[in-house]
Design an enzyme around this catalytic site. Structure first.
Site, PDB file in Angstrom:
ATOM      1  N   ASP A 136      -2.310 -10.292   3.611  1.00 33.85           N
ATOM      2  CA  ASP A 136      -1.624  -9.581   2.528  1.00 33.85           C
ATOM      3  C   ASP A 136      -1.841  -8.082   2.569  1.00 33.85           C
ATOM      4  O   ASP A 136      -2.775  -7.588   3.219  1.00 33.85           O
ATOM      5  CB  ASP A 136      -2.149 -10.083   1.178  1.00 33.85           C
ATOM      6  CG  ASP A 136      -3.573  -9.590   0.902  1.00 33.85           C
ATOM      7  OD1 ASP A 136      -4.469  -9.867   1.734  1.00 33.85           O
ATOM      8  OD2 ASP A 136      -3.776  -8.901  -0.110  1.00 33.85           O
ATOM      9  N   ARG A 147       2.019 -12.387   2.163  1.00 33.03           N
ATOM     10  CA  ARG A 147       1.353 -13.541   2.789  1.00 33.03           C
ATOM     11  C   ARG A 147       2.371 -14.559   3.278  1.00 33.03           C
ATOM     12  O   ARG A 147       2.126 -15.306   4.217  1.00 33.03           O
ATOM     13  CB  ARG A 147       0.442 -14.260   1.778  1.00 33.03           C
ATOM     14  CG  ARG A 147      -0.768 -13.461   1.344  1.00 33.03           C
ATOM     15  CD  ARG A 147      -1.731 -14.374   0.585  1.00 33.03           C
ATOM     16  NE  ARG A 147      -2.672 -13.638  -0.231  1.00 33.03           N
ATOM     17  CZ  ARG A 147      -3.805 -13.107   0.226  1.00 33.03           C
ATOM     18  NH1 ARG A 147      -4.133 -13.221   1.492  1.00 33.03           N
ATOM     19  NH2 ARG A 147      -4.607 -12.461  -0.588  1.00 33.03           N
ATOM     20  N   ASP A 196      -8.360 -15.729   8.616  1.00 33.72           N
ATOM     21  CA  ASP A 196      -7.115 -15.125   9.098  1.00 33.72           C
ATOM     22  C   ASP A 196      -7.396 -14.079  10.172  1.00 33.72           C
ATOM     23  O   ASP A 196      -6.713 -14.023  11.175  1.00 33.72           O
ATOM     24  CB  ASP A 196      -6.295 -14.542   7.929  1.00 33.72           C
ATOM     25  CG  ASP A 196      -7.091 -13.590   7.031  1.00 33.72           C
ATOM     26  OD1 ASP A 196      -8.305 -13.382   7.263  1.00 33.72           O
ATOM     27  OD2 ASP A 196      -6.493 -13.060   6.079  1.00 33.72           O
ATOM     28  N   LYS A 214      -7.992 -16.318   0.414  1.00 37.71           N
ATOM     29  CA  LYS A 214      -6.703 -16.974   0.501  1.00 37.71           C
ATOM     30  C   LYS A 214      -6.099 -16.861   1.891  1.00 37.71           C
ATOM     31  O   LYS A 214      -5.231 -17.636   2.283  1.00 37.71           O
ATOM     32  CB  LYS A 214      -5.733 -16.296  -0.488  1.00 37.71           C
ATOM     33  CG  LYS A 214      -6.233 -16.295  -1.907  1.00 37.71           C
ATOM     34  CD  LYS A 214      -5.310 -15.392  -2.763  1.00 37.71           C
ATOM     35  CE  LYS A 214      -5.893 -15.219  -4.147  1.00 37.71           C
ATOM     36  NZ  LYS A 214      -5.181 -14.170  -4.899  1.00 37.71           N
ATOM     37  N   GLY A 215      -6.528 -15.846   2.629  1.00 42.42           N
ATOM     38  CA  GLY A 215      -5.834 -15.441   3.855  1.00 42.42           C
ATOM     39  C   GLY A 215      -5.601 -16.521   4.895  1.00 42.42           C
ATOM     40  O   GLY A 215      -4.584 -16.511   5.577  1.00 42.42           O
ATOM     41  N   ASP A 246     -12.385  -8.803  11.462  1.00 47.95           N
ATOM     42  CA  ASP A 246     -12.224  -7.352  11.504  1.00 47.95           C
ATOM     43  C   ASP A 246     -13.611  -6.735  11.696  1.00 47.95           C
ATOM     44  O   ASP A 246     -14.135  -6.736  12.805  1.00 47.95           O
ATOM     45  CB  ASP A 246     -11.524  -6.951  10.196  1.00 47.95           C
ATOM     46  CG  ASP A 246     -11.152  -5.481  10.110  1.00 47.95           C
ATOM     47  OD1 ASP A 246     -10.768  -4.911  11.136  1.00 47.95           O
ATOM     48  OD2 ASP A 246     -11.236  -4.909   9.014  1.00 47.95           O
ATOM     49  N   PHE A 273      -3.197  -2.131  10.768  1.00 45.47           N
ATOM     50  CA  PHE A 273      -3.215  -3.031   9.609  1.00 45.47           C
ATOM     51  C   PHE A 273      -1.970  -3.906   9.645  1.00 45.47           C
ATOM     52  O   PHE A 273      -0.855  -3.406   9.674  1.00 45.47           O
ATOM     53  CB  PHE A 273      -3.275  -2.238   8.306  1.00 45.47           C
ATOM     54  CG  PHE A 273      -3.524  -3.112   7.114  1.00 45.47           C
ATOM     55  CD1 PHE A 273      -4.811  -3.539   6.796  1.00 45.47           C
ATOM     56  CD2 PHE A 273      -2.468  -3.528   6.321  1.00 45.47           C
ATOM     57  CE1 PHE A 273      -5.039  -4.364   5.700  1.00 45.47           C
ATOM     58  CE2 PHE A 273      -2.692  -4.355   5.216  1.00 45.47           C
ATOM     59  CZ  PHE A 273      -3.975  -4.764   4.910  1.00 45.47           C
ATOM     60  N   VAL A 274      -2.168  -5.219   9.658  1.00 36.46           N
ATOM     61  CA  VAL A 274      -1.034  -6.141   9.799  1.00 36.46           C
ATOM     62  C   VAL A 274      -0.906  -7.040   8.570  1.00 36.46           C
ATOM     63  O   VAL A 274      -1.876  -7.265   7.852  1.00 36.46           O
ATOM     64  CB  VAL A 274      -1.171  -7.002  11.079  1.00 36.46           C
ATOM     65  CG1 VAL A 274      -1.153  -6.117  12.313  1.00 36.46           C
ATOM     66  CG2 VAL A 274      -2.433  -7.855  11.042  1.00 36.46           C
ATOM     67  N   LYS A 323      -9.760  -8.519  15.775  1.00 35.96           N
ATOM     68  CA  LYS A 323      -9.599  -7.066  15.908  1.00 35.96           C
ATOM     69  C   LYS A 323     -10.938  -6.478  16.349  1.00 35.96           C
ATOM     70  O   LYS A 323     -11.668  -5.875  15.553  1.00 35.96           O
ATOM     71  CB  LYS A 323      -9.194  -6.506  14.537  1.00 35.96           C
ATOM     72  CG  LYS A 323      -8.374  -5.253  14.561  1.00 35.96           C
ATOM     73  CD  LYS A 323      -8.245  -4.680  13.146  1.00 35.96           C
ATOM     74  CE  LYS A 323      -6.953  -5.019  12.478  1.00 35.96           C
ATOM     75  NZ  LYS A 323      -6.833  -4.353  11.145  1.00 35.96           N
TER      76      LYS A 323
END
Ligand code: 5GP
Ligand code: MG
Length: 185
Positions: free
Chosen positions: A158, A164, A99, A42-43, A102, A151-152, A130
């Protein structure tokens, strides 16, 4: 929601300026081509929506859903929930949008899955990068912002399914992690 944020990293205005610049790069890269923007749910839905509306050339859109994080902040195993139809993959030039890049596991797995299913080309575009957390050798072809190892949330990202819909990107107050993890235990 706003009171749970410790500090803002990217304001709504900075985000839209950053996306404008990346949209221009993407436009030049795909001008004259048949291509599909594949948004990872979903991000990336919020990022993808703002991105495509700043790209003034024809494109198709499709979606994949994958999740790896569960409720916490640590990367877990990747589950692919659904992929585009075969005809939206085979022989297509795909821009895979997420999104945040990582560890790289999500992008790596989905890129290979699309190539295995016959995509002609898969490039990657991420809202946040990141690099300090990367486990797989993978650099995004396009990215809006780089972030440190923090962590954002917000703008699609989310924590335990929440935040979100924040229009900016921020870091949560440490007490919020404990509170939500406690609520869900
Ligand atoms: P990767 O597979 O590259 O380790 O992780 C990608 C996914 O992990 C992202 O699509 C996102 O859902 C989640 N993720 C990684 N870092 C963060 C972060 O700082 N905040 C949030 N909310 N999600 C993150
Ligand atoms: Mg996520």
């Amino acid at each position: 929601m706003h009171q749970d944020i410790d500090h803002v990293l990217f304001s709504e205005e900075a985000i839209l300026d950053g996306i404008e610049a990346v949209a221009a790069e993407v436009t030049e890269a795909y001008r004259g081509q048949e291509w599909t923007v594949v948004s990872i749910l979903k991000g990336s839905c919020i990022f993808a929506s703002d991105l495509v509306r700043r790209i003034p050339i024809p494109l198709q859109m499709a979606f994949v859903a994958a999740h790896s994080y569960g409720k916490g902040t640590q990367s877990g195993e990747l589950h692919v929930d659904f992929l585009p139809n075969g005809d939206e993959i085979e022989g297509c030039n795909i821009l895979l949008v997420d999104d945040i890049l990582d560890t790289g596991r999500t992008m790596h797995a989905l890129k290979n899955e699309l190539l295995d299913r016959g995509a002609t080309q898969v490039k990657t575009c991420v809202f946040l990068d990141k690099p300090s957390r990367r486990e797989l050798h993978l650099e995004p072809d396009f990215r809006v912002f780089e972030v440190q190892n923090e962590f954002v949330v917000g703008y699609g990202l989310d924590f335990a399914g929440r935040y979100r819909n924040l229009p900016y990107v921020g870091a949560l107050k440490p007490a919020v992690f404990e509170r939500i993890e406690g609520e869900e235990a």
